[in-house]
Design a protein around this motif. Sequence first.
Motif, PDB file in Angstrom:
ATOM      1  N   ILE A 146      -5.762  -8.063   0.124  1.00 54.18           N
ATOM      2  CA  ILE A 146      -6.649  -6.958  -0.220  1.00 54.18           C
ATOM      3  C   ILE A 146      -7.084  -6.213   1.031  1.00 54.18           C
ATOM      4  CG2 ILE A 146      -8.993  -6.424  -1.008  1.00 54.18           C
ATOM      5  CD1 ILE A 146      -8.632  -8.386  -3.259  1.00 54.18           C
ATOM      6  N   ASN A 147      -7.466  -6.950   2.068  1.00 53.35           N
ATOM      7  CA  ASN A 147      -7.940  -6.301   3.288  1.00 53.35           C
ATOM      8  C   ASN A 147      -6.877  -5.377   3.878  1.00 53.35           C
ATOM      9  OD1 ASN A 147     -10.381  -7.617   3.091  1.00 53.35           O
ATOM     10  ND2 ASN A 147      -9.846  -9.222   4.562  1.00 53.35           N
ATOM     11  N   TYR A 148      -5.667  -5.889   4.010  1.00 57.90           N
ATOM     12  CA  TYR A 148      -4.591  -5.106   4.635  1.00 57.90           C
ATOM     13  C   TYR A 148      -4.227  -3.903   3.774  1.00 57.90           C
ATOM     14  CZ  TYR A 148      -0.080  -3.968   6.733  1.00 57.90           C
ATOM     15  OH  TYR A 148       0.968  -3.302   7.329  1.00 57.90           O
ATOM     16  N   LEU A 149      -4.028  -4.124   2.475  1.00 63.06           N
ATOM     17  CA  LEU A 149      -3.575  -3.035   1.612  1.00 63.06           C
ATOM     18  C   LEU A 149      -4.667  -1.999   1.382  1.00 63.06           C
ATOM     19  CD1 LEU A 149      -1.347  -5.012  -0.879  1.00 63.06           C
ATOM     20  CD2 LEU A 149      -0.612  -3.223   0.714  1.00 63.06           C
ATOM     21  N   THR A 150      -5.925  -2.420   1.420  1.00 62.94           N
ATOM     22  CA  THR A 150      -7.014  -1.442   1.349  1.00 62.94           C
ATOM     23  C   THR A 150      -6.934  -0.487   2.527  1.00 62.94           C
ATOM     24  OG1 THR A 150      -8.507  -2.884   0.120  1.00 62.94           O
ATOM     25  CG2 THR A 150      -9.517  -1.132   1.395  1.00 62.94           C
ATOM     26  N   ASP A 151      -6.734  -1.026   3.722  1.00 61.27           N
ATOM     27  CA  ASP A 151      -6.585  -0.175   4.907  1.00 61.27           C
ATOM     28  C   ASP A 151      -5.387   0.759   4.764  1.00 61.27           C
ATOM     29  OD1 ASP A 151      -8.785  -1.209   6.179  1.00 61.27           O
ATOM     30  OD2 ASP A 151      -7.660  -2.681   7.356  1.00 61.27           O
ATOM     31  N   GLU A 152      -4.272   0.231   4.233  1.00 58.98           N
ATOM     32  CA  GLU A 152      -3.076   1.045   4.068  1.00 58.98           C
ATOM     33  C   GLU A 152      -3.324   2.198   3.092  1.00 58.98           C
ATOM     34  OE1 GLU A 152       0.563   0.555   5.122  1.00 58.98           O
ATOM     35  OE2 GLU A 152      -0.807   0.021   6.750  1.00 58.98           O
ATOM     36  N   LEU A 153      -3.928   1.911   1.949  1.00 60.72           N
ATOM     37  CA  LEU A 153      -4.195   2.939   0.960  1.00 60.72           C
ATOM     38  C   LEU A 153      -5.128   4.007   1.516  1.00 60.72           C
ATOM     39  CD1 LEU A 153      -2.885   0.902  -1.043  1.00 60.72           C
ATOM     40  CD2 LEU A 153      -4.640   1.567  -2.696  1.00 60.72           C
TER      41      LEU A 153
END
Length: 213
Positions: A57-64
């Motif tokens: 969640i942390n990584y993909l939130t940043d990506e989005l």
Amino acid sequence: MRLFRSSYLSLCVVLAFLPAGVRADTPCTPIDKDIPVRQATASAGFFANLRNSDDSINYLTDELLSQAEANAGDLQRREEGCSRVCSNAAIAVVFRSVPRLTLSGYSESARCDQLLSQTTQNPIVFDKKLFDSKDEAEDWYEELTQGDGDDGEILYAKCPGKCSPSYTSVIYKQASKFVVTTSVVCGHARDKDDDQYNLSAALRWVCPQEYGK
């Protein structure tokens, strides 16, 4: 277990106000119409998020939200001359987080089903929270999703036990303040064996003085 701390509010730095002027050949997005940016499925697993792995969640939130930042700049430039119904229209980012799979037939299913029906029609809303900095906004959001602080306690009282919340946050900057409205639907218990969330980011033109949803 609720959502991990999200850095999603880092995108607030890109929310800008519409300049004056009208250009007739500019395609203009209506106020309050969502413009999709990206969707992803993310792991809520403790170790995945601790390592900041590329499915967490942390990584993909940043990506989005990095993509939302880039798209917000493009949208502002593309629609710079558009006429709006309000003079201070702003680009907001709409961030959603929803459990991918939920349970059925568990001990609290009837209560969670009733709350799902109620909050789908009338979400639990934390409206127009004002913050002096994005760090303050992040701290508030973390407390909310973990059931801490005044708003977190209110949320957990309204979405208790195994019932699982889904979050929709609308974030924009007005003058020197970061404005966050988070709406919550309280639904069925999430499937912790799956442990995945559907994330999405979108952009939306809003009229700050009128916007409350």
